[in-house]
Write an enzyme that holds these catalytic residues in place. Structure first.
Site, mmCIF file in Angstrom:
data_model
loop_
_atom_site.group_PDB
_atom_site.id
_atom_site.type_symbol
_atom_site.label_atom_id
_atom_site.label_comp_id
_atom_site.label_asym_id
_atom_site.label_seq_id
_atom_site.Cartn_x
_atom_site.Cartn_y
_atom_site.Cartn_z
ATOM 1 N N GLU A 333 26.598 167.906 44.613
ATOM 2 C CA GLU A 333 27.731 168.738 44.153
ATOM 3 C C GLU A 333 28.814 168.904 45.224
ATOM 4 O O GLU A 333 29.367 169.998 45.381
ATOM 5 C CB GLU A 333 27.225 170.116 43.700
ATOM 6 C CG GLU A 333 26.308 170.013 42.503
ATOM 7 C CD GLU A 333 25.699 171.337 42.088
ATOM 8 O OE1 GLU A 333 25.713 171.622 40.890
ATOM 9 O OE2 GLU A 333 25.183 172.083 42.945
HETATM 10 C C1 ACM Z 1 21.125 170.656 42.539
HETATM 11 O O1 ACM Z 1 20.550 171.220 41.589
HETATM 12 N N1 ACM Z 1 22.405 170.926 42.803
HETATM 13 C C2 ACM Z 1 20.452 169.675 43.359
#
Ligand code: ACM
Length: 526
Positions: A333
């Site tokens: 992310e």
């Molecule tokens: C995640 O759940 N951002 C690895």
């Protein structure tokens, strides 16, 4: 087909065909009332093979644990640990004595037992005693956990006669806890280790840093923990672990043959670090600490050399504290980091991990950049993940990158079971117990052969999990299913049979004081 049958004197090799329920995740556990299972049938994770039969062994006040021949201090230590687990608060003393001749629990390492691998064991129960043989002390410890389950919940009593021959399907069987969104202490995490080892979990991944908190003291960057650790989601005080506390957890887990994989999430999920040190920001200004639950807004400054001094010093100190092979560098992310910058940053961070003699682990987004040779990718997609994202991961696996599978809509323990579940989130959907169990890691990602799967891991994120009681409710009983998916042979994976084994664990979880979710999928007997 029923996997486990009452079978006196018959070799039971687990070879059931997965049923429709296992493929669809439908819970059909209530079709008929569960007959009482024998101790061998109850074993969870299901072992590779069981030959039940003949008279068994009864513990008495004089039962001893024997080690040898030529057993070193490590086998003795395993014996002491098993004695502590088996005896309970008021059971027999179970002293550990040298030499395997005589009645009792006999622990023996035999390097010639090639078929048992690094963690397998053979357990034979007969009137003269119980023999546990393994190629390694770790195998003896795993066999000892099987012995615990063969005994009544109340403690040492009678173990039926028979032989269990067992070894894991996958080398990596993990659980993760996020201590960054909400802070948890080393004592609380140690308790999780104690709760996981009966099910042969062998890896504890700790998510140590995120936007909301930096949880490990780093000598060369002290404000990370002192300032960056002093907060959490919702505005609580947060906290951090000293190096001594981290070492204590690593040692505690290691004695139980559980490796700790520490994660420093980069280049995104870094607001706590950016708030602690203005110099890590491209504009030289430190943002305020963050107590919300958004993701994808922070990034280390890829263009600044100072960033790489930070990465080097943090990972250097972490490598020194961590005996295990893997350092997890996050990489998920990173929406605030342009793709080219992300790839350039991850190149350098991976080089640092290699320089400290460790193997890179990262979330599967690293597949879209340039994973270093041997880097392990942790897949956290779900049934709705795009074909393009999956294709990147499949290509990386085919190029030799081992995969850890953590599909979010199966084993993210922070996903609610159902709408009524209090804690947790639901962005990957609700994950009832049957759904969480009903997938095959060896065949989960089309195009990825089982040989590319290093193992499985169940992460517990804590944006909306604030207490140890909420943590337990979310993890139990789903983490037991993860343990079975990681250990048991593919042929044993069958929801109906599993749901009965799981039901039999209810009184054991109760006896341990685990506040688990009494899922309607499971035919609990009480
Ligand atoms: C995640 O759940 N951002 C690895």
């Amino acid at each position: 087909m029923r996997v486990l049958r009452r079978a006196l004197g018959t070799l039971l090799v687990l070879g059931a065909v997965s049923c429709t329920a296992a493929q669809t995740g439908d819970a059909r556990a209530g079709d008929d009332p569960p007959a009482a299972l024998t101790p061998f049938e109850r074993l969870l994770p299901a072992p590779l093979s069981v030959r039940a039969g003949g008279p068994g062994y009864s513990f008495g006040p004089g039962t001893v644990i024997r080690t040898g021949p030529g057993a070193g201090p490590e086998v003795r230590r395993v014996g002491e640990l098993l004695a502590g687990q088996l005896r309970g608060p008021d059971g027999p003393a179970l002293p550990v004595v040298a030499g395997v001749r005589g009645d009792g629990i006999r622990l023996r390492v035999d390097g010639a037992e090639d078929g048992l691998g690094d963690e397998g064991y053979r357990l034979v129960s007969a009137p003269g005693g119980i023999d546990i043989v393994a190629r390694t002390p770790a195998g003896l410890f795993r066999g000892g956990q099987t012995l615990r389950q063969l005994l009544p919940v109340s403690g040492p009593g009678t173990v039926p006669g028979g032989t269990v021959t067992d070894r894991p399907r996958f080398a990596y069987r993990g659980a993760m806890v996020d201590i960054a969104r909400h802070f948890f202490t080393v004592e609380q995490v140690k308790r999780y280790v104690d709760q996981l080892v009966p099910y042969k979990v062998n890896t504890l991944h700790v998510h140590l840093t995120d936007d909301q908190g930096w949880r490990l003291a780093i000598d060369s960057w002290p404000r990370l923990a002192q300032y960056g650790g002093a907060g959490e989601v919702g505005g609580g005080p947060g906290g951090h672990w000293t190096k001594e506390e981290y070492r204590e957890l690593v040692a505690y887990a290691g004695e139980r043959y559980v490796d700790v994989v520490p994660e420093i999430d980069m280049p995104g999920h870094t607001n706590a670090a950016l708030a602690s040190y203005a110099e890590l920001n491209c504009d030289g200004k430190a943002p305020p600490r963050y107590t919300g639950v958004k993701v994808g807004f922070s990034s280390l400054c890829v263009a600044k050399e100072r960033t790489y001094a930070f990465v080097d010093e943090v990972l250097g100190e972490l490598a020194e504290l961590t005996p295990g092979r893997h350092l997890h560098i996050g990489g998920d992310e990173a929406h605030a980091t342009p793709a080219a910058d992300y790839a350039a940053f991850m190149d350098r961070a991976q080089q640092v991990v290699g320089r400290y003699g460790k193997t890179v682990m990262a979330w599967h987004q690293l597949a879209g950049a340039r994973p270093a040779p041997g880097a392990v990718l942790q897949y956290w997609g779900h049934d709705r993940t795009s074909a393009a994202d999956r294709a990147e991961v499949v290509a990386a696996a085919k190029a030799g990158h081992p995969l850890i599978l953590s599909p979010a809509d199966r084993v993210y323990l922070d996903m609610k079971y159902e709408a009524a579940t209090g804690p947790g989130l639901s962005w990957a959907g609700y994950v009832p117990v049957a759904r969480s169990y009903s997938w095959d890691p060896g065949a989960y990602l089309a195009g990825v052969p089982e040989s590319a799967v290093l193992g499985v891991e169940a992460p517990l994120w804590t944006e909306n999990v604030a207490t140890r009681a909420e943590w337990e409710l979310m993890a139990f009983p789903r983490v037991l299913g993860l343990a079975e998916l990681g250990w048991s042979p593919a042929a044993a994976l069958d929801w109906t049979a599993y749901s009965r084994r799981l039901a039999a664990q209810g009184p054991r979880m109760e006896a341990q004081g685990i506040g688990f979710h009494r899922s309607p999928d499971v035919p609990w007997t009480r």
